[in-house]
Design a protein around this motif. Structure first.
Motif, PDB file in Angstrom:
ATOM      1  N   PRO A 121      43.250  51.564  60.768  1.00 28.20           N
ATOM      2  CA  PRO A 121      43.459  51.011  59.421  1.00 28.20           C
ATOM      3  C   PRO A 121      44.437  51.849  58.594  1.00 28.20           C
ATOM      4  O   PRO A 121      44.465  53.071  58.696  1.00 28.20           O
ATOM      5  N   ASN A 122      45.239  51.149  57.807  1.00 30.33           N
ATOM      6  CA  ASN A 122      46.122  51.834  56.862  1.00 30.33           C
ATOM      7  C   ASN A 122      45.785  51.352  55.455  1.00 30.33           C
ATOM      8  O   ASN A 122      44.992  50.436  55.278  1.00 30.33           O
ATOM      9  N   GLU A 123      46.376  51.964  54.478  1.00 31.04           N
ATOM     10  CA  GLU A 123      46.089  51.608  53.088  1.00 31.04           C
ATOM     11  C   GLU A 123      47.275  50.907  52.429  1.00 31.04           C
ATOM     12  O   GLU A 123      47.379  50.867  51.210  1.00 31.04           O
ATOM     13  N   GLY A 162      48.115  47.628  52.918  1.00 29.62           N
ATOM     14  CA  GLY A 162      47.875  46.219  52.639  1.00 29.62           C
ATOM     15  C   GLY A 162      48.588  45.277  53.589  1.00 29.62           C
ATOM     16  O   GLY A 162      48.505  44.066  53.440  1.00 29.62           O
TER      17      GLY A 162
END
Length: 119
Positions: free
Chosen positions: A39-41, A43
């Motif tokens: 997961p990345n932040e 979007g």
């Protein structure tokens, strides 16, 4: 209308980005392809490709695999969770035709979507 572009922002560009994914990845694998995700932040999803010369000897085959992986990502990007993905290949992937490779990638993208929903 859904935009299906593939701008620079959707690519993993630096070794730091790749290292981040390799540290604690979620894996989705087939016999020839593995897609690691984390997961990345940001979007939105991003993709990085690692097609080793050790596994795919000929440059035109490596280029074909990269082209198909990018196209598969581009078409599925709006269904994918906001994660960083790295596509790895194993020996034998060069024997797959375009249709089989595209189908395998599609299955792996769907598996990552399920994994992201489950976690």
């Amino acid at each position: 209308m859904v935009k299906l572009a593939f701008p620079r922002e959707l690519r993993l560009l630096t070794p730091k980005h790749f290292t981040y994914v390799f540290q604690q990845p979620q894996r989705a694998s087939s016999p020839e392809i593995t897609i690691l995700g984390r997961p990345n932040e940001l979007g939105h999803p991003r993709i990085g490709l690692t097609i080793a010369k050790k596994n795919v000897k000929r440059a035109h085959e490596r280029n074909r695999i990269k082209r198909l992986a990018r196209e598969s990502f581009r078409l599925n990007q709006h269904e994918l969770p906001p994660m960083d993905f790295v596509v790895l290949v194993r020996k034998g992937v060069a024997e797959l035709d375009n249709r089989a490779l595209t189908e395998a990638l599609g299955k792996l993208w769907r598996r990552h979507c399920r994994l992201a929903r489950a976690s």
